[in-house]
Design a protein around this motif. Structure first.
Motif, PDB file in Angstrom:
ATOM      1  N   VAL A 183      -2.455  -2.941  15.638  1.00  0.00           N
ATOM      2  CA  VAL A 183      -1.777  -4.197  15.291  1.00  0.00           C
ATOM      3  C   VAL A 183      -1.871  -4.452  13.785  1.00  0.00           C
ATOM      4  O   VAL A 183      -0.882  -4.784  13.129  1.00  0.00           O
ATOM      5  N   ASP A 184      -3.072  -4.264  13.234  1.00  0.00           N
ATOM      6  CA  ASP A 184      -3.257  -4.541  11.800  1.00  0.00           C
ATOM      7  C   ASP A 184      -2.650  -3.448  10.915  1.00  0.00           C
ATOM      8  O   ASP A 184      -1.928  -3.740   9.964  1.00  0.00           O
ATOM      9  N   LEU A 185      -2.987  -2.195  11.240  1.00  0.00           N
ATOM     10  CA  LEU A 185      -2.647  -1.123  10.290  1.00  0.00           C
ATOM     11  C   LEU A 185      -1.192  -0.672  10.380  1.00  0.00           C
ATOM     12  O   LEU A 185      -0.666  -0.089   9.431  1.00  0.00           O
ATOM     13  N   ILE A 186      -0.557  -0.898  11.532  1.00  0.00           N
ATOM     14  CA  ILE A 186       0.851  -0.479  11.640  1.00  0.00           C
ATOM     15  C   ILE A 186       1.786  -1.659  11.372  1.00  0.00           C
ATOM     16  O   ILE A 186       2.772  -1.527  10.641  1.00  0.00           O
ATOM     17  N   PHE A 187       1.459  -2.796  11.959  1.00  0.00           N
ATOM     18  CA  PHE A 187       2.460  -3.867  11.978  1.00  0.00           C
ATOM     19  C   PHE A 187       2.182  -5.024  11.021  1.00  0.00           C
ATOM     20  O   PHE A 187       2.970  -5.950  10.964  1.00  0.00           O
ATOM     21  N   CYS A 188       1.057  -5.010  10.339  1.00  0.00           N
ATOM     22  CA  CYS A 188       0.784  -6.163   9.466  1.00  0.00           C
ATOM     23  C   CYS A 188       0.365  -5.770   8.042  1.00  0.00           C
ATOM     24  O   CYS A 188       1.067  -6.069   7.079  1.00  0.00           O
ATOM     25  N   ASP A 189      -0.772  -5.073   7.919  1.00  0.00           N
ATOM     26  CA  ASP A 189      -1.340  -4.839   6.576  1.00  0.00           C
ATOM     27  C   ASP A 189      -0.360  -4.233   5.562  1.00  0.00           C
ATOM     28  O   ASP A 189      -0.356  -4.643   4.395  1.00  0.00           O
ATOM     29  N   PRO A 190       0.469  -3.250   5.963  1.00  0.00           N
ATOM     30  CA  PRO A 190       1.338  -2.650   4.941  1.00  0.00           C
ATOM     31  C   PRO A 190       2.277  -3.652   4.281  1.00  0.00           C
ATOM     32  O   PRO A 190       2.803  -3.387   3.198  1.00  0.00           O
ATOM     33  N   GLU A 206       6.727  -0.541  -7.744  1.00  0.00           N
ATOM     34  CA  GLU A 206       7.862  -1.454  -7.636  1.00  0.00           C
ATOM     35  C   GLU A 206       8.418  -1.461  -6.216  1.00  0.00           C
ATOM     36  O   GLU A 206       8.732  -2.502  -5.642  1.00  0.00           O
ATOM     37  N   ARG A 207       8.505  -0.261  -5.647  1.00  0.00           N
ATOM     38  CA  ARG A 207       9.042  -0.115  -4.287  1.00  0.00           C
ATOM     39  C   ARG A 207       8.189  -0.906  -3.285  1.00  0.00           C
ATOM     40  O   ARG A 207       8.687  -1.570  -2.384  1.00  0.00           O
ATOM     41  N   VAL A 208       6.878  -0.817  -3.465  1.00  0.00           N
ATOM     42  CA  VAL A 208       5.960  -1.487  -2.541  1.00  0.00           C
ATOM     43  C   VAL A 208       6.070  -3.013  -2.702  1.00  0.00           C
ATOM     44  O   VAL A 208       6.077  -3.761  -1.711  1.00  0.00           O
ATOM     45  N   ALA A 209       6.215  -3.450  -3.936  1.00  0.00           N
ATOM     46  CA  ALA A 209       6.377  -4.900  -4.162  1.00  0.00           C
ATOM     47  C   ALA A 209       7.659  -5.389  -3.480  1.00  0.00           C
ATOM     48  O   ALA A 209       7.666  -6.445  -2.831  1.00  0.00           O
ATOM     49  N   GLN A 210       8.728  -4.615  -3.610  1.00  0.00           N
ATOM     50  CA  GLN A 210      10.002  -4.994  -2.948  1.00  0.00           C
ATOM     51  C   GLN A 210       9.823  -5.082  -1.446  1.00  0.00           C
ATOM     52  O   GLN A 210      10.275  -6.024  -0.786  1.00  0.00           O
ATOM     53  N   ALA A 362       9.972   4.352  12.364  1.00  0.00           N
ATOM     54  CA  ALA A 362      10.072   3.804  11.005  1.00  0.00           C
ATOM     55  C   ALA A 362       8.790   3.049  10.629  1.00  0.00           C
ATOM     56  O   ALA A 362       8.274   3.197   9.510  1.00  0.00           O
ATOM     57  N   CYS A 363       8.260   2.247  11.557  1.00  0.00           N
ATOM     58  CA  CYS A 363       7.010   1.525  11.264  1.00  0.00           C
ATOM     59  C   CYS A 363       5.887   2.506  10.949  1.00  0.00           C
ATOM     60  O   CYS A 363       5.060   2.284  10.052  1.00  0.00           O
ATOM     61  N   LYS A 364       5.856   3.599  11.699  1.00  0.00           N
ATOM     62  CA  LYS A 364       4.781   4.565  11.496  1.00  0.00           C
ATOM     63  C   LYS A 364       4.960   5.331  10.190  1.00  0.00           C
ATOM     64  O   LYS A 364       3.980   5.730   9.552  1.00  0.00           O
ATOM     65  N   MET A 365       6.198   5.532   9.784  1.00  0.00           N
ATOM     66  CA  MET A 365       6.427   6.204   8.491  1.00  0.00           C
ATOM     67  C   MET A 365       5.943   5.312   7.346  1.00  0.00           C
ATOM     68  O   MET A 365       5.245   5.758   6.432  1.00  0.00           O
ATOM     69  N   ILE A 366       6.294   4.053   7.414  1.00  0.00           N
ATOM     70  CA  ILE A 366       5.921   3.145   6.316  1.00  0.00           C
ATOM     71  C   ILE A 366       4.398   3.011   6.220  1.00  0.00           C
ATOM     72  O   ILE A 366       3.815   3.109   5.136  1.00  0.00           O
ATOM     73  N   ARG A 367       3.732   2.835   7.371  1.00  0.00           N
ATOM     74  CA  ARG A 367       2.281   2.600   7.297  1.00  0.00           C
ATOM     75  C   ARG A 367       1.537   3.810   6.722  1.00  0.00           C
ATOM     76  O   ARG A 367       0.467   3.667   6.145  1.00  0.00           O
ATOM     77  N   GLY A 393      11.690   8.850  -0.492  1.00  0.00           N
ATOM     78  CA  GLY A 393      12.775   9.196   0.431  1.00  0.00           C
ATOM     79  C   GLY A 393      12.466   8.727   1.841  1.00  0.00           C
ATOM     80  O   GLY A 393      13.318   8.140   2.535  1.00  0.00           O
ATOM     81  N   ALA A 394      11.239   8.947   2.283  1.00  0.00           N
ATOM     82  CA  ALA A 394      10.845   8.539   3.645  1.00  0.00           C
ATOM     83  C   ALA A 394      10.900   7.020   3.792  1.00  0.00           C
ATOM     84  O   ALA A 394      11.326   6.492   4.827  1.00  0.00           O
ATOM     85  N   LEU A 395      10.489   6.308   2.743  1.00  0.00           N
ATOM     86  CA  LEU A 395      10.549   4.837   2.806  1.00  0.00           C
ATOM     87  C   LEU A 395      11.995   4.361   2.909  1.00  0.00           C
ATOM     88  O   LEU A 395      12.298   3.406   3.641  1.00  0.00           O
ATOM     89  N   ARG A 396      12.896   5.044   2.179  1.00  0.00           N
ATOM     90  CA  ARG A 396      14.319   4.647   2.236  1.00  0.00           C
ATOM     91  C   ARG A 396      14.864   4.789   3.645  1.00  0.00           C
ATOM     92  O   ARG A 396      15.536   3.902   4.169  1.00  0.00           O
TER      93      ARG A 396
END
Ligand code: SR1
Ligand code: MG
Length: 419
Positions: A183-190, A206-210, A362-367, A393-396
Motif C-alpha cells: 500500500v505504501d511503497l506502490i500506491f502512495c510513497d512514490p 524535474e520529472r519526479v517533481a512533475q 504502470a504503478c509497478k513501473m513507477i514505484r 522512457g519507462a515513466l512516460r
C-alpha cells in the motif's frame, strides 16, 4: 508486529545454528546425508527482506529461508513481523494442487523460527538476472501465463464455493504487515516526498517533481490502490516481479510469495508485465557495440504478448470446463441458447482484467524508478545519464497507461506506444 511472547523461541539463524536446526530434523538431515559438520552452508539472500541459506550435504541440498523481524534492506530501524513466512508457506500450500511444478517443493515449515525449508532450485537463476544478461527462455511466457491463470482461477469464486473462498480471504487478511508495504511503497510513497524514496538525480529531478504534482496521474494511481484494497477476486502471489521467478531454459519456478493476499487478478499479471517492460526499457542501457540488444527487445515484447494470450486462453478454458464456484454458477446457464451471451460476458470480464493488468503494471513501473525498492535492470547500468534516459522512457509509458487507459485495448496498443 508480533510481541515478545509471540516471538518466543524465535532467533535469527546463522551458519552454525541453521546447521543445528536442520540436523535436528531427521528427514531433512537424511536428505542432506553425511555429517552435519561437513555440510557446506552459505547465506545467499539478496532480496529486501529475508535470510536465505543454501546447505549442501554429501547426498543432497536444501534451501532455508528465514523471515527477519525487520526489513533486511533497511535494518532493525524498520521493524517487520516475521509472520510473513507463515503466509508464504500458506500460499504455497494453497496453490500447490493447481500449479504443478511451477513452485518449489516445500519440505518443512517451522512456526517458531518463521522459516521454510524447501527444494533448492539448481541450476535455475533469477529471471531478472537472466534478462539483464540478454538470455532468452522459450517456456517463460507460457509457463507464467498458465501459472497466474491456474493459481487465480482455482482460488477465485469461479472455482470455489463462497465458504471456502471466504476462509481463504480471512486467513490471508492477516498478512497485514506486507500488505502495508505494498500500500505504501506502490500506491502512495512514490507520489509525495518520503525519505524512503530515491531516484536518479539530478537527471530525473524535474520529472519526479512533475509526477508528484500531477493530479490526474495521482488519481489514476489512487484508483488502482483502492482496487487493490477492495477487490478480493483471487489469492495473489502479491510480488510477482522478475526477482520472484527462477528459470532455466526448460523450467520456470515461482518463488517468494510472502506478500500473498486476496486481491484483483490484474495485480499479479501487472507485476509480470510491468517488469518485462522495465527490462525492455533497460535493454538499451546494456547494449554494446557487439550486442545492440535489438533482438532481445523484440523477444521481450513477444513474451509480453504471449504471456497475456496464454493467461487469457487458459482462464477462459478453465471457466468453461471447471466452473464449480458461486460466481456465474453453472446451474444458472445450463440452456445451450445462453452459450453465446455467456461467452460474451466472459470475454468482457477478461477485458476488464486486461485493463487492470495495464494499470497495475504502470504503478509497478513507477514505484521501481522513484520509490524505495528499485530494480537491477536499471541500477546495473553504470552510465548514470544513460540509466536516467531508460528510466525516463519507462515513466512516460507508465504515465500514458494510467492517464489514457482507453487508448490501450491490446498488447499491440502497448507495444505501439513504446518509445
Ligand atoms: C521493504 S520491501 C520492498 C519491496 O521488496 C519486495 O520485493 C516488494 O516488492 C517490496 O515492495
Ligand atoms: Mg521477494
Amino acid at each position: 508486529m508480533k510481541n515478545a511472547d509471540e516471538l518466543r523461541g524465535y532467533r535469527i539463524l546463522d551458519g552454525q545454528s541453521v546447521r543445528e536446526f536442520i540436523a535436528a530434523q531427521g528427514a531433512l538431515a537424511a536428505k542432506l546425508g553425511g555429517r552435519p559438520a561437513d555440510w557446506n552452508v552459505r547465506e545467499v539472500g539478496d532480496g529486501n527482506l529475508n535470510l536465505v541459506f543454501l546447505i549442501d550435504g554429501a547426498a543432497g541440498t536444501v534451501c532455508v529461508k528465514q523471515a527477519l523481524p525487520y526489513v533486511r534492506a533497511a535494518g532493525p530501524s524498520w521493524p517487520m513481523s516475521p509472520e510473513r513466512a507463515f503466509f508464504e508457506n500458506a500460499y504455497y500450500r494453497s496453490v500447490a494442487a493447481y500449479v504443478g511444478n511451477c513452485i518449489p517443493e516445500i519440505y518443512h515449515y517451522d512456526p517458531q523460527l518463521y522459516c521454510i525449508v524447501m527444494e533448492r532450485l539448481s541450476p535455475h537463476i533469477i529471471l531478472r538476472q537472466g534478462l539483464i544478461a540478454g538470455m532468452r527462455y522459450p517456456r517463460l511466457a507460457e509457463d507464467l501465463g498458465e501459472f497466474v491463470a491456474r493459481a487465480c482461477f482455482f482460488t477465485s469464486d469461479f472455482a470455489q464455493p463462497c465458504e471456502r473462498k471466504m476462509d481463504g480471504v480471512a486467513l490471508f487478511a492477516r498478512n497485514q504487515a506486507l500488505t502495508r508495504i505494498s500500500v505504501d511503497l506502490i500506491f502512495c510513497d512514490p507520489y509525495h516526498s518520503s525519505e524512503r524514496n530515491r531516484h536518479t538525480s539530478p537527471y530525473l529531478d524535474e520529472r519526479v517533481a512533475q509526477l508528484r504534482a500531477d493530479a490526474p496521474l495521482k488519481l489514476a494511481v489512487a484508483r488502482m490502490g483502492r482496487k487493490f484494497l477492495t477487490q478480493h477476486e483471487a489469492l495473489l502471489h502479491g510480488d510477482l516481479h522478475s526477482g520472484s521467478i527462477m528459470v532455466t531454459p526448460e523450467q520456470t519456478r515461482v518463488i517468494d510469495p510472502e506478500f500473498a493476499s486476496y486481491g484483483p487478478i490484474g495485480f499479479d499479471l501487472g507485476a509480470v508485465l510491468g517488469n518485462l517492460l522495465l527490462n525492455w526499457y533497460a535493454q538499451s542501457g546494456h547494449a554494446t557495440p557487439a550486442d545492440d540488444r535489438v533482438v532481445q527487445r523484440a523477444w521481450i515484447l513477444a513474451q509480453s504478448r504471449r504471456f497475456w494470450e496464454t493467461f487469457r486462453a487458459t482462464f477462459l478454458t478453465l471457466w468453461s470446463t471447471q466452473a464449480s464456484g458461486d460466481a456465474y454458477p453453472a446451474a444458472m446457464f445450463a440452456d445451450p441458447a445462453e452459450a453465446d451471451p455467456l461467452d460474451a460476458a466472459r470475454s468482457a470480464y477478461l477485458d476488464s482484467v486486461f485493463a487492470d493488468m495495464l494499470g497495475f503494471a504502470a504503478c509497478k513501473m513507477i514505484r521501481r524508478i522513484v520509490g524505495f525498492a528499485h530494480v537491477a535492470d536499471f541500477d546495473s547500468i553504470p552510465d548514470v545519464s544513460r540509466r536516467a534516459a531508460c528510466e525516463e522512457g519507462a515513466l512516460r509509458l507508465a504515465h500514458r497507461l494510467l492517464t489514457q487507459p482507453s487508448q490501450f485495448r491490446s498488447l499491440d496498443d502497448v507495444i505501439a506506444a513504446l518509445t
